[in-house]
Design a protein around this motif. Structure first.
Motif, PDB file in Angstrom:
ATOM      1  N   MET A  15     -50.038  61.201 -41.098  1.00  0.00           N
ATOM      2  CA  MET A  15     -50.660  62.317 -41.817  1.00  0.00           C
ATOM      3  C   MET A  15     -52.171  62.123 -41.913  1.00  0.00           C
ATOM      4  SD  MET A  15     -48.288  64.551 -42.829  1.00  0.00           S
ATOM      5  CE  MET A  15     -48.763  65.388 -44.337  1.00  0.00           C
ATOM      6  N   GLY A  16     -52.588  60.887 -42.147  1.00  0.00           N
ATOM      7  CA  GLY A  16     -54.015  60.602 -42.244  1.00  0.00           C
ATOM      8  C   GLY A  16     -54.729  60.667 -40.916  1.00  0.00           C
ATOM      9  N   SER A  17     -53.989  60.526 -39.805  1.00  0.00           N
ATOM     10  CA  SER A  17     -54.620  60.513 -38.490  1.00  0.00           C
ATOM     11  C   SER A  17     -55.167  61.874 -38.091  1.00  0.00           C
ATOM     12  CB  SER A  17     -53.626  60.027 -37.427  1.00  0.00           C
ATOM     13  OG  SER A  17     -53.337  58.665 -37.620  1.00  0.00           O
ATOM     14  N   ALA A  18     -54.724  62.937 -38.739  1.00  0.00           N
ATOM     15  CA  ALA A  18     -55.327  64.246 -38.477  1.00  0.00           C
ATOM     16  C   ALA A  18     -56.822  64.197 -38.763  1.00  0.00           C
ATOM     17  CB  ALA A  18     -54.657  65.310 -39.344  1.00  0.00           C
ATOM     18  N   LEU A  19     -57.187  63.356 -39.721  1.00  0.00           N
ATOM     19  CA  LEU A  19     -58.592  63.230 -40.093  1.00  0.00           C
ATOM     20  C   LEU A  19     -59.415  62.639 -38.949  1.00  0.00           C
ATOM     21  CD1 LEU A  19     -59.698  64.082 -42.841  1.00  0.00           C
ATOM     22  CD2 LEU A  19     -59.808  61.681 -43.482  1.00  0.00           C
TER      23      LEU A  19
ATOM     24  N   SER B 269     -57.221  65.559 -47.204  1.00  0.00           N
ATOM     25  CA  SER B 269     -56.240  64.573 -46.760  1.00  0.00           C
ATOM     26  C   SER B 269     -55.704  63.762 -47.941  1.00  0.00           C
ATOM     27  CB  SER B 269     -56.876  63.647 -45.714  1.00  0.00           C
ATOM     28  OG  SER B 269     -55.898  62.885 -45.048  1.00  0.00           O
TER      29      SER B 269
ATOM     30  N   PHE C   1     -54.570  72.483 -42.368  1.00  0.00           N
ATOM     31  CA  PHE C   1     -54.732  71.031 -42.377  1.00  0.00           C
ATOM     32  C   PHE C   1     -53.372  70.337 -42.389  1.00  0.00           C
ATOM     33  CE2 PHE C   1     -56.622  67.002 -43.369  1.00  0.00           C
ATOM     34  CZ  PHE C   1     -57.952  67.120 -43.012  1.00  0.00           C
TER      35      PHE C   1
ATOM     36  N   SER D 237     -51.815  67.652 -39.775  1.00  0.00           N
ATOM     37  CA  SER D 237     -51.417  66.369 -40.367  1.00  0.00           C
ATOM     38  C   SER D 237     -49.955  66.066 -40.062  1.00  0.00           C
ATOM     39  CB  SER D 237     -51.637  66.397 -41.881  1.00  0.00           C
ATOM     40  OG  SER D 237     -52.998  66.545 -42.191  1.00  0.00           O
TER      41      SER D 237
ATOM     42  N   LEU E  93     -51.740  63.562 -48.685  1.00  0.00           N
ATOM     43  CA  LEU E  93     -51.067  62.260 -48.623  1.00  0.00           C
ATOM     44  C   LEU E  93     -50.516  61.817 -49.963  1.00  0.00           C
ATOM     45  CD1 LEU E  93     -52.349  62.191 -45.761  1.00  0.00           C
ATOM     46  CD2 LEU E  93     -52.638  59.739 -46.085  1.00  0.00           C
TER      47      LEU E  93
ATOM     48  N   PRO F 283     -57.017  58.051 -45.457  1.00  0.00           N
ATOM     49  CA  PRO F 283     -58.086  59.034 -45.232  1.00  0.00           C
ATOM     50  C   PRO F 283     -59.481  58.438 -45.383  1.00  0.00           C
ATOM     51  CG  PRO F 283     -56.373  59.960 -46.630  1.00  0.00           C
ATOM     52  CD  PRO F 283     -56.085  58.497 -46.502  1.00  0.00           C
TER      53      PRO F 283
ATOM     54  N   SER G 110     -49.484  65.036 -36.479  1.00  0.00           N
ATOM     55  CA  SER G 110     -49.935  63.653 -36.327  1.00  0.00           C
ATOM     56  C   SER G 110     -48.902  62.682 -36.871  1.00  0.00           C
ATOM     57  CB  SER G 110     -51.270  63.455 -37.060  1.00  0.00           C
ATOM     58  OG  SER G 110     -52.262  64.304 -36.554  1.00  0.00           O
TER      59      SER G 110
END
Length: 485
Positions: free
Chosen positions: A90-94, A117, A255, A259, A121, A171, A262
């Protein structure tokens, strides 16, 4: 002056020169390697140190006994890895959004992206808590023995606080990585590892708290990392961090979609290894089977942390260069990172083969467990090579925003092909741990070949043209207002 790691839009979008000879290729390799390792080295130190929290916990637990080793290994590699994979994904979308926004010169958006994020999260962490709370019945349901399931369940319950630490940590890491502010991550990770070892000595040997002490040390160390990183962002990153903003609550759905894509992509990769540990729990002599495979996965994890560092670095390089409108520079970065990673993987393969009779002693004093690990060390060596390329190509996918496509590829290669093949070899043909592992290695090999083919056929010019549009569509650019205004 030191050469900048990228040239952002608005400064000079001059692309990298074409490669017309071997000398040109060597010059490109040297220049790109400098840029790559300037990001990789600090991130690599950071992730190795943070992985050391898991590894040190498992090592200390292993010297309490085989049951404690298996229970903590299951708690960390199954229950904790389940949430780790989802939150990291989920954080990798950032990485995609922040990296491309930074490359496009839109640094002020990074702080808003990070806050979005955090919200997503933290909400995800709440939904993950039941997995920890009901770990014992879940582990029994998937076939773990009662002793291992109950001990692992207690340990899993104790480490719930670290889930929320990771929800804030990931994030924040991506925010810093996108700007190549990675030196601080290495220092924080190193300090956290030292603190963790001290706490383990104190809680396990000083206070005699057993696995409860190991869990307490794990929670404290994880929260120390998170709080320190957030403090650094708020105090020393005034260009990207402009304060809390109501915009973090706007356009969350766009978003969330990126996320979630990802998360699915990375979870299918991380859980694949977790399933290997789970399947061994159904074999005869489960304690030895789980313990031996967990030790191998622990060693594999150490190498994996290096490639997570390279994964993050190539994600930054690809997203930054695409955001800067430099497709040829992006292609150069990808080629260099694949070649470099393969060489590293081959080096570790030879190290494992040479040390197969010695490294198990680090984790256990039980002779039977040591011999069990030595017998399957050649599979660990092969895994080292495959896992040198696979996570790096995933980093390219994250940098380019291809998470959804890679998620489908992972699902097919890992769970439709590799996992059933491993089950067939391990249980139907009675090859045991070796059969399960061999089958799953075929799934990893297939996934790696497909991703390499996709990268080879990619039109990087089109990807660069899509980068700014991706920021607009997924970043939710509708303006934002500072809190209190």
């Amino acid at each position: 002056m030191e050469e900048p790691l990228l040239v952002r839009r608005g400064e000079s979008a001059m692309d990298a020169p074409e490669v017309g000879s071997f000398r040109d290729a060597w010059e490109v390799f040297k220049q790109e390697s400098k840029k790559l390792w300037a990001i990789t080295a600090p991130i690599g130190v950071c992730v190795i140190c943070l992985y050391g929290l898991n590894s040190a916990t498992q090592i200390f637990a292993g010297h309490l006994g085989n049951l404690e080793l298996s229970a903590v290994a299951i708690g960390l590699s199954v229950i904790c890895n389940f949430s780790f994979g989802f939150l990291l994904g989920m954080g990798s979308a950032l990485e995609t959004l922040c990296g491309q926004a930074y490359g496009a010169g839109q640094v002020e958006k990074l702080g808003v992206y990070m806050q979005r994020s955090w919200i997503i999260l933290l909400a995800s962490a709440i939904f993950l808590c039941p997995i920890y709370i009901f770990a014992t019945p879940i582990l029994k349901l998937i076939g773990q023995t009662n002793d291992i399931a109950e001990t692992a369940g207690r340990f899993s319950l104790y480490i719930i606080p670290q889930v929320f630490a990771q929800a804030i940590n990931f994030p924040t890491q991506k925010f810093l990585q996108a700007q190549s502010k990675v030196g601080i991550l290495a220092w924080i990770g190193f300090a956290a590892l030292l603190l963790h070892i001290v706490l383990l000595f104190l809680f396990l040997y000083g206070f005699g708290w057993g696995i409860a002490g190991a869990a307490a040390a794990f929670n404290i160390s994880q929260w120390t990392v998170t709080i320190t990183q957030v403090a650094y962002v708020m105090g020393w990153c005034r260009d990207g961090w402009t304060g809390f903003s109501w915009a973090a609550f706007k356009d969350l759905w766009a978003f969330v979609k990126l996320s979630f894509a990802s998360a699915v992509m990375l979870c299918l990769e991380i859980w694949y290894t977790m399933v290997l540990v789970v399947l061994t729990g159904h074999l005869q002599y489960a304690e030895i089977a789980v313990g031996s495979i967990s030790i191998c996965m622990n060693i594999n994890g150490w190498e994996g942390m290096i490639f997570i560092g390279i994964n993050a670095a190539i994600s930054v390089r690809v997203s930054n260069e695409l955001g800067s409108g430099r497709p040829r520079a992006t292609k150069h970065a990808v080629v260099v990172v694949v070649v470099t990673s393969l060489l590293i993987g081959l080096f570790f393969m030879f190290v494992i083969l040479a040390a197969r009779d010695y490294f198990p002693i680090i984790f256990t004093g039980d002779k039977e467990m040591q011999h069990a690990v030595s017998r399957i060390a050649y599979l660990l060596a092969i895994t080292m090579v495959l896992n040198s390329i696979q996570p790096v190509i995933s980093g390219v996918a994250i940098g380019g925003g291809w998470q959804g496509l890679v998620a489908y590829i992972n699902l097919g290669c890992y769970y439709i092909f590799g996992l059933p093949f491993g089950f067939f070899l391990g249980y139907v043909l009675n090859w045991g741990v070796r059969g399960i592992w061999i089958g799953m290695l075929f799934g990893t090999a297939l996934q790696t070949l497909i991703l390499l083919f996709i990268v080879w056929r990619t039109n990087w010019k089109e990807e660069a043209e899509q980068a700014l549009e991706r920021i607009r569509l997924w970043g939710g650019e509708n303006g934002y207002a500072r809190l209190g205004k």
